[in-house]
Motif scaffolding. Structure first.
Motif, PDB file in Angstrom:
ATOM      1  N   PHE A   1       0.651  -1.279   0.089  1.00 44.88           N
ATOM      2  CA  PHE A   1      -0.128  -0.104  -0.037  1.00 44.88           C
ATOM      3  C   PHE A   1       0.915   1.196   0.076  1.00 44.88           C
ATOM      4  CE2 PHE A   1      -3.933  -1.938   0.127  1.00 44.88           C
ATOM      5  CZ  PHE A   1      -3.792  -3.275   1.046  1.00 44.88           C
ATOM      6  N   PRO A   2       0.262   2.340  -0.539  1.00 41.41           N
ATOM      7  CA  PRO A   2       1.087   3.353  -0.638  1.00 41.41           C
ATOM      8  C   PRO A   2       1.914   3.900   0.848  1.00 41.41           C
ATOM      9  CG  PRO A   2      -0.921   3.871  -1.849  1.00 41.41           C
ATOM     10  CD  PRO A   2      -0.791   2.499  -1.082  1.00 41.41           C
ATOM     11  N   LYS A   3       3.149   4.000   0.710  1.00 42.78           N
ATOM     12  CA  LYS A   3       3.780   4.430   1.927  1.00 42.78           C
ATOM     13  C   LYS A   3       3.704   3.298   2.995  1.00 42.78           C
ATOM     14  CE  LYS A   3       3.642   9.485   0.658  1.00 42.78           C
ATOM     15  NZ  LYS A   3       3.418  10.882   1.383  1.00 42.78           N
ATOM     16  N   LYS A   4       3.611   2.247   2.699  1.00 52.32           N
ATOM     17  CA  LYS A   4       3.470   1.189   3.854  1.00 52.32           C
ATOM     18  C   LYS A   4       4.483  -0.118   3.200  1.00 52.32           C
ATOM     19  CE  LYS A   4       0.011   2.645   5.929  1.00 52.32           C
ATOM     20  NZ  LYS A   4       0.024   3.075   7.231  1.00 52.32           N
ATOM     21  N   SER A   5       4.671  -0.907   4.297  1.00 52.58           N
ATOM     22  CA  SER A   5       5.432  -2.220   3.853  1.00 52.58           C
ATOM     23  C   SER A   5       4.787  -3.080   2.961  1.00 52.58           C
ATOM     24  CB  SER A   5       5.829  -2.734   5.459  1.00 52.58           C
ATOM     25  OG  SER A   5       6.777  -3.764   4.976  1.00 52.58           O
ATOM     26  N   LEU A   6       5.567  -4.148   2.581  1.00 51.16           N
ATOM     27  CA  LEU A   6       5.123  -5.317   1.857  1.00 51.16           C
ATOM     28  C   LEU A   6       4.434  -6.113   2.823  1.00 51.16           C
ATOM     29  CD1 LEU A   6       7.604  -4.010   0.350  1.00 51.16           C
ATOM     30  CD2 LEU A   6       7.342  -6.077  -1.090  1.00 51.16           C
ATOM     31  N   MET A   7       3.158  -6.699   2.118  1.00 50.56           N
ATOM     32  CA  MET A   7       2.538  -7.729   3.190  1.00 50.56           C
ATOM     33  C   MET A   7       2.325  -9.054   2.101  1.00 50.56           C
ATOM     34  SD  MET A   7       1.992  -6.292   5.776  1.00 50.56           S
ATOM     35  CE  MET A   7       0.802  -7.408   6.460  1.00 50.56           C
ATOM     36  N   LEU A   8       2.987 -10.097   2.515  1.00 46.26           N
ATOM     37  CA  LEU A   8       2.887 -11.426   1.812  1.00 46.26           C
ATOM     38  C   LEU A   8       1.245 -11.525   1.693  1.00 46.26           C
ATOM     39  CD1 LEU A   8       4.106 -13.683   0.464  1.00 46.26           C
ATOM     40  CD2 LEU A   8       3.912 -14.727   2.703  1.00 46.26           C
TER      41      LEU A   8
ATOM     42  N   GLY B   1      11.618 -24.417   6.676  1.00 42.55           N
ATOM     43  CA  GLY B   1      10.362 -24.118   6.302  1.00 42.55           C
ATOM     44  C   GLY B   1      10.057 -23.504   4.840  1.00 42.55           C
ATOM     45  N   THR B   2       9.130 -22.361   5.088  1.00 44.28           N
ATOM     46  CA  THR B   2       8.589 -21.923   3.890  1.00 44.28           C
ATOM     47  C   THR B   2       9.662 -20.842   3.110  1.00 44.28           C
ATOM     48  OG1 THR B   2       7.321 -20.225   4.912  1.00 44.28           O
ATOM     49  CG2 THR B   2       6.263 -22.512   4.473  1.00 44.28           C
ATOM     50  N   TYR B   3      10.484 -20.268   3.683  1.00 42.46           N
ATOM     51  CA  TYR B   3      11.234 -19.229   3.280  1.00 42.46           C
ATOM     52  C   TYR B   3      10.391 -17.839   2.922  1.00 42.46           C
ATOM     53  CZ  TYR B   3      14.946 -22.430   2.440  1.00 42.46           C
ATOM     54  OH  TYR B   3      16.085 -23.317   2.707  1.00 42.46           O
ATOM     55  N   LYS B   4       9.300 -17.858   3.689  1.00 43.37           N
ATOM     56  CA  LYS B   4       8.310 -16.706   3.504  1.00 43.37           C
ATOM     57  C   LYS B   4       9.288 -15.379   4.142  1.00 43.37           C
ATOM     58  CE  LYS B   4       4.783 -18.356   5.273  1.00 43.37           C
ATOM     59  NZ  LYS B   4       3.208 -18.462   5.808  1.00 43.37           N
ATOM     60  N   TYR B   5       9.185 -14.278   3.477  1.00 44.66           N
ATOM     61  CA  TYR B   5       9.914 -13.113   3.881  1.00 44.66           C
ATOM     62  C   TYR B   5       8.815 -12.264   4.705  1.00 44.66           C
ATOM     63  CZ  TYR B   5      13.974 -13.576   1.224  1.00 44.66           C
ATOM     64  OH  TYR B   5      15.290 -13.978   0.477  1.00 44.66           O
ATOM     65  N   ILE B   6       9.152 -11.817   5.958  1.00 43.79           N
ATOM     66  CA  ILE B   6       8.606 -11.023   6.830  1.00 43.79           C
ATOM     67  C   ILE B   6       9.112  -9.695   6.775  1.00 43.79           C
ATOM     68  CG2 ILE B   6       7.468 -10.465   8.769  1.00 43.79           C
ATOM     69  CD1 ILE B   6       6.424 -12.999   7.542  1.00 43.79           C
ATOM     70  N   PHE B   7       8.376  -8.585   6.202  1.00 44.24           N
ATOM     71  CA  PHE B   7       9.031  -7.114   5.950  1.00 44.24           C
ATOM     72  C   PHE B   7       8.920  -6.389   7.121  1.00 44.24           C
ATOM     73  CE2 PHE B   7      10.428  -6.687   1.536  1.00 44.24           C
ATOM     74  CZ  PHE B   7      10.058  -7.964   1.283  1.00 44.24           C
ATOM     75  N   GLY B   8       9.890  -5.471   7.643  1.00 47.73           N
ATOM     76  CA  GLY B   8       9.598  -4.694   8.604  1.00 47.73           C
ATOM     77  C   GLY B   8       8.890  -3.281   7.799  1.00 47.73           C
ATOM     78  N   THR B   9       8.364  -2.436   8.662  1.00 53.87           N
ATOM     79  CA  THR B   9       7.594  -1.238   7.996  1.00 53.87           C
ATOM     80  C   THR B   9       8.161  -0.259   7.457  1.00 53.87           C
ATOM     81  OG1 THR B   9       7.912  -0.305  10.224  1.00 53.87           O
ATOM     82  CG2 THR B   9       5.779  -1.393   9.927  1.00 53.87           C
ATOM     83  N   GLY B  10       9.653  -0.525   7.156  1.00 55.74           N
ATOM     84  CA  GLY B  10      10.418   0.512   6.503  1.00 55.74           C
ATOM     85  C   GLY B  10      10.984   1.680   7.025  1.00 55.74           C
ATOM     86  N   THR B  11      12.034   2.026   6.720  1.00 54.70           N
ATOM     87  CA  THR B  11      12.711   3.413   7.101  1.00 54.70           C
ATOM     88  C   THR B  11      13.004   4.298   5.870  1.00 54.70           C
ATOM     89  OG1 THR B  11      13.699   2.474   9.190  1.00 54.70           O
ATOM     90  CG2 THR B  11      14.501   4.582   8.342  1.00 54.70           C
ATOM     91  N   ARG B  12      12.422   5.361   5.827  1.00 50.64           N
ATOM     92  CA  ARG B  12      12.932   6.290   4.691  1.00 50.64           C
ATOM     93  C   ARG B  12      13.923   7.219   5.133  1.00 50.64           C
ATOM     94  NH1 ARG B  12      10.859   7.631   0.041  1.00 50.64           N
ATOM     95  NH2 ARG B  12       8.888   6.412   0.461  1.00 50.64           N
TER      96      ARG B  12
END
Lengths: 115, 114
Positions: free
Chosen positions: A39-46, B98-109
């Motif tokens: 989503f805009p300006k959000k993280s990636l969701m599987l 397991g599944t090698y699914k990636y969990i992303f953080g919320t990001g840093t600009r």
């Protein structure tokens, strides 16, 4: 290096129509591919894990009838957004698992705008 | 279950000064950890990854990260910021079993000031 290609990179569709996004592994075979949404300006969701020759595994809260995933070959997975609505507008990105541990390659992503 | 927490949503640095982007992780298994960068309207580019080898990982463009199990951290650093480093940075965890699914953080600009 390994390349994952997504097509189209940008697509605009009318509300109520369906749109298909392709994810291809160009120089390797990928038994597993993953679809993410940002989503805009959000993280990636599987959204889901796509396995060649079998049904996709969807994450909790993702509508499997809305987001149809097909992984018919070792180099291609497709995501079809059915009956698209403006709230489906987003950046969709795929990744493909290559040989060896933790070899994941991301595509360039696809921007979907539903008007 | 795995998760990552990026402690800062925005970081601003002056060009030529050090960069520190913080990431803490939680994992039931021995984790694999990654840092990805996303420039505006672009896809993801892998900066570096930790997969249980050396705890100090060197990546592309002068970035490096240190895996500290005692602190459950995997902070990203660069000695000298460049204008082209301005982007969104994601810390990612993946289970090695397991599944090698990636969990992303919320990001840093990251913003780099001239």
């Amino acid at each position: 290096g390994a390349v994952v290609s997504q097509h189209p990179s940008r697509v605009i569709c009318k509300s109520g129509t369906s749109v298909k996004i392709e994810c291809r592994s160009l120089d390797f075979q990928a038994t597993t591919m993953f679809w993410y949404r940002q989503f805009p300006k959000k993280s990636l969701m599987l959204m889901a894990t796509s396995n060649e020759g079998s049904k996709a595994t969807y994450e909790q809260g993702v509508e499997k009838d809305k987001f149809l995933i097909n992984h018919a070959s070792l180099t291609l997975s497709t995501l079809t957004v059915t009956s698209a609505h403006p709230e489906d507008s987003s950046f969709y990105i795929c990744s493909a698992r290559g040989a060896g541990p933790n070899t994941i390659y991301f595509g360039e992503g696809s921007w979907l705008t539903v008007v | 279950a795995q998760s990552v927490t990026q402690l800062d949503s925005h970081v601003s640095v002056s060009e030529g000064t050090p960069v520190l982007l913080r990431c803490n992780y939680s994992s039931s298994y021995s984790p694999s950890l990654f840092w990805y960068v996303q420039h505006p309207n672009k896809g993801l580019q892998l900066l570096l990854k930790y997969t249980s080898a050396a705890t100090l990982v060197k990546g592309i463009n002068g970035f490096e990260a240190e895996f500290k199990k005692s602190e459950t951290s995997f902070h990203l650093t660069k000695p000298s910021a460049h204008m082209s480093d301005a982007a969104e940075y994601f810390c990612v965890v993946s289970s090695t079993s397991g599944t090698y699914k990636y969990i992303f953080g919320t990001g840093t600009r990251l913003k780099v000031l001239a």
